[in-house]
Design an enzyme around this catalytic site. Structure first.
Site, PDB file in Angstrom:
ATOM      1  N   THR A 171       1.208   7.480  13.279  1.00  0.00           N
ATOM      2  CA  THR A 171       0.651   6.332  12.549  1.00  0.00           C
ATOM      3  C   THR A 171       1.370   5.043  12.952  1.00  0.00           C
ATOM      4  O   THR A 171       0.735   3.996  13.136  1.00  0.00           O
ATOM      5  CB  THR A 171       0.784   6.534  11.025  1.00  0.00           C
ATOM      6  OG1 THR A 171       0.405   7.858  10.707  1.00  0.00           O
ATOM      7  CG2 THR A 171      -0.065   5.558  10.257  1.00  0.00           C
ATOM      8  N   GLY A 172       2.681   5.138  13.098  1.00  0.00           N
ATOM      9  CA  GLY A 172       3.468   3.960  13.481  1.00  0.00           C
ATOM     10  C   GLY A 172       3.026   3.400  14.824  1.00  0.00           C
ATOM     11  O   GLY A 172       2.893   2.185  14.989  1.00  0.00           O
TER      12      GLY A 172
ATOM     13  N   LYS B 202       0.848  -1.196   0.000  1.00  0.00           N
ATOM     14  CA  LYS B 202       0.000   0.000   0.000  1.00  0.00           C
ATOM     15  C   LYS B 202       0.884   1.246   0.000  1.00  0.00           C
ATOM     16  O   LYS B 202       1.441   1.653   1.018  1.00  0.00           O
ATOM     17  CB  LYS B 202      -0.936   0.053   1.212  1.00  0.00           C
ATOM     18  CG  LYS B 202      -2.063   1.047   0.916  1.00  0.00           C
ATOM     19  CD  LYS B 202      -2.718   1.671   2.112  1.00  0.00           C
ATOM     20  CE  LYS B 202      -2.029   2.856   2.694  1.00  0.00           C
ATOM     21  NZ  LYS B 202      -1.951   4.061   1.831  1.00  0.00           N
TER      22      LYS B 202
ATOM     23  N   GLU C 226      -1.320   7.351  -0.387  1.00  0.00           N
ATOM     24  CA  GLU C 226      -2.384   7.840  -1.270  1.00  0.00           C
ATOM     25  C   GLU C 226      -1.976   9.124  -1.982  1.00  0.00           C
ATOM     26  O   GLU C 226      -2.539   9.489  -3.012  1.00  0.00           O
ATOM     27  CB  GLU C 226      -3.681   8.060  -0.489  1.00  0.00           C
ATOM     28  CG  GLU C 226      -3.609   9.086   0.649  1.00  0.00           C
ATOM     29  CD  GLU C 226      -3.169   8.469   1.983  1.00  0.00           C
ATOM     30  OE1 GLU C 226      -2.345   7.530   1.967  1.00  0.00           O
ATOM     31  OE2 GLU C 226      -3.659   8.934   3.028  1.00  0.00           O
TER      32      GLU C 226
ATOM     33  N   GLY D 137       6.666   5.753   7.886  1.00  0.00           N
ATOM     34  CA  GLY D 137       5.794   6.932   7.886  1.00  0.00           C
ATOM     35  C   GLY D 137       5.955   7.705   9.173  1.00  0.00           C
ATOM     36  O   GLY D 137       7.011   7.659   9.810  1.00  0.00           O
ATOM     37  N   GLY D 138       4.888   8.393   9.568  1.00  0.00           N
ATOM     38  CA  GLY D 138       4.951   9.266  10.735  1.00  0.00           C
ATOM     39  C   GLY D 138       4.850   8.498  12.051  1.00  0.00           C
ATOM     40  O   GLY D 138       4.336   7.369  12.111  1.00  0.00           O
TER      41      GLY D 138
ATOM     42  N   GLU E 197       9.531   2.266  10.607  1.00  0.00           N
ATOM     43  CA  GLU E 197      10.558   3.305  10.421  1.00  0.00           C
ATOM     44  C   GLU E 197       9.824   4.632  10.482  1.00  0.00           C
ATOM     45  O   GLU E 197       8.952   4.911   9.658  1.00  0.00           O
ATOM     46  CB  GLU E 197      11.265   3.106   9.072  1.00  0.00           C
ATOM     47  CG  GLU E 197      12.644   3.756   9.032  1.00  0.00           C
ATOM     48  CD  GLU E 197      12.659   5.161   8.459  1.00  0.00           C
ATOM     49  OE1 GLU E 197      12.207   6.093   9.167  1.00  0.00           O
ATOM     50  OE2 GLU E 197      13.130   5.314   7.323  1.00  0.00           O
TER      51      GLU E 197
END
Ligand code: TXE
Length: 494
Positions: free
Chosen positions: A234-235, A177, A180, A230-231, A252
């Site tokens: 979110t992680g 994924k 977006e 990502g951020g 990461e």
């Protein structure tokens, strides 16, 4: 990629979104529409996970001979070389980065596939001497299973390739994924992987909002590994969802990377690499050298020189060969960066260059933001502590080696750091004292497919690239084979 050609790839079929949903992708250089792509629904994402699960459990990929899997990785690398220009252009139009950078990215992606094709082919089982000649004890590597691979927008194809290449090499099946915001190069890549002979169901692709698709991809017992870049917020969320299923989770999460310059550092390369280290790709790099920590005795002259050079950086459309750096990835991201500039000013940092969006009408439709430097910063400021992910350099000063190390380690992140000194012994001391996953001594920003990449502390866990980057996608199985069985003799039975 026009709305007519489907963009989701599930169980070897290109399909449209099940509810007909699409997303317009905007070129951040001029606000034009680059493409309209299918936007997956949670049902589509769940079907992709199910396809990967069934292909792993019932298909032949996990047991395909290593040499055959390696040959497919090599074929992918050949196709990447064939389509390099087209892929680089897609990456530039989607992210805004310059074409030169995009070409380097595609070369790096190619090298990652070549590297894992070689590495997996030479891996061998480990024999263990258990002290009994009738027992053959060995540790073998097996694919971990179904992997969900979630990537960010700043290095779209590069970052997802650090996951796809070792996952394919190991014999896993997967759902990729991309972000977006920038999915186009990954869609083009999956078409190449299909052409290279990756069997149906092994590599599935969905794109769309992480908030919408996240649970279908992660809150499921059908997934064996989640690899996320990502951020931090979110992680954390993904790791906590994964924990409910005890799913292995590698994350990461970026960095707030110090670049430490001692007074005896070679001047020209230091000035040049501090500028490059923070302003390349307009600072949208997880390892960006965004915190300059410079020795007091040279600080005024050094910062003055940085300001001069930063002001001369030519930003513009990444397709224009004259542009040295492109716009920020989106209008929304530019607003985030601007908010950090306002915060820096309100915290008392001294703005010495940049800081305001350009007024030249040539930049009116793009998300441009100039290289910005704040002097007189200290580590209590949020602008020094948080990842701005924009072209912002903060300057802190030090007087002793111990102070430089303390400052360099005073961050909740630990992804990368730079140290510059002509004293080799001091360089080695400082490098070893810094708690960051990659440390460059008298250089900045370089990496190779053969060396591990990842962070200490809140920069994440796990490693990508290198042998560890392959091991992440493997389970170690210990096989104990007794060639001459005899009773254990523990229970006497009388
Ligand atoms: O990242 P997100 P964003 C930093 C940078 C940036 C911030 C936010 O500071 O400003 O993160 O960027 C998917 N379940 N980095 O908003 O949201 C999402 O769709 C599953 C650091 O782009 O973390 C995308 O594919 N997936 C960085 C991916 O996660 C979810 C690079 C990253 O998006 C999800 C980029 C969910 N609940 C930004 N929510 C680095 N480490 O290199 C989102 N996603």
């Amino acid at each position: 990629m026009s709305g007519d050609i489907p963009d989701l790839y599930i169980a070897g079929e290109w399909v449209h979104s099940s509810d007909g949903g699409t997303r317009k992708l905007i070129n951040p250089a001029d606000g034009s529409v680059v493409a309209v792509v299918d936007e997956a629904t949670p049902d589509d994402a769940a079907r992709a996970v199910a396809a990967a699960r069934a292909t792993f459990d019932e298909g032949s990929w996990p047991a395909t001979p290593v040499a055959d899997r390696a040959a497919i990785l090599d074929r992918i690398a050949d196709l990447l070389e064939r389509d390099k220009e087209a892929l680089a252009r897609i990456e530039t139009e989607d992210t805004g980065k310059t074409l030169v950078e995009s070409r380097i990215d595609i070369d790096d992606v190619t090298s990652v596939f070549r590297y894992y094709a070689r590495l997996v082919a030479v891996e061998s089982d480990r024999l263990v001497d258990v002290g009994d000649p009738t027992v053959i004890s060995r540790v073998v590597r097996e694919p971990i299973g179904v992997c969900v691979l979630i990537a960010p927008w700043n290095y779209p194809l590069l970052q997802i390739s650090w996951k796809i290449a070792p996952a394919l090499a190991a014999g896993c099946t997967m759902v990729a994924k991309p972000s977006e915001v920038t999915p186009l190069s990954t869609i083009a890549f999956v078409r190449l992987a299909e052409e290279a002979g990756v069997p149906p169901g092994v590599l599935n692709l969905v794109q769309g909002s992480g908030a919408v698709l996240g649970d279908a991809l992660t809150d499921t017992p059908d997934v064996d590994l989640i690899s996320f870049t990502g951020g931090l917020a979110t992680g954390r969320r993904i790791a906590s969802v994964a924990a409910q299923h005890v799913t292995k989770c590698a994350v990461e999460l970026g960095g707030k990377n110090p670049h430490i310059v001692f007074a005896d550092a070679e001047w020209e390369s230091s000035v040049d690499q501090v500028v490059t280290g923070v302003f390349l790709h307009s600072g949208q790099v997880c390892s960006s050298g965004t915190r300059l920590i410079v020795e007091e005795s040279i600080a005024d002259d050094f910062v003055a020189e940085l300001a001069k050079r930063a002001a001369k950086i030519k930003f513009g459309n990444g397709l224009d060969p004259a542009s040295e750096t492109g716009p920020l990835v989106s209008e929304q991201h530019r607003e985030k960066v601007e908010a950090y500039v306002a915060l820096g000013i309100s915290e008392g940092a001294k703005l010495i260059v940049g800081g305001e969006r350009p007024t030249d009408p040539a930049f009116a439709n793009g998300s441009y933001f100039p290289p910005t430097i704040f002097d007189r910063c200290d580590r209590t400021m949020r602008i020094v502590r948080e990842e701005t992910f924009g072209p912002i350099l903060t300057v802190e000063r030090f007087s002793t080696e111990a102070e430089a190390i303390t400052l360099g380690n005073d961050t909740e992140y630990g992804l990368a750091a730079g140290v510059r000194t002509s004293d080799a012994a001091r360089g080695e001391r400082v490098v070893r004292a810094l708690r960051h996953g990659t440390v460059w001594l008298n250089d900045f920003g370089y990496y190779t497919a053969a060396a591990e990449w990842g962070g200490f502390k809140k920069s994440g866990n796990g490693r990508e690239l290198g042998p560890t980057g392959l091991a992440e996608y493997q389970e170690m199985k210990h096989i104990w084979h007794n060639t001459s069985p005899k009773p254990a003799g523990w229970f006497k039975g009388d």
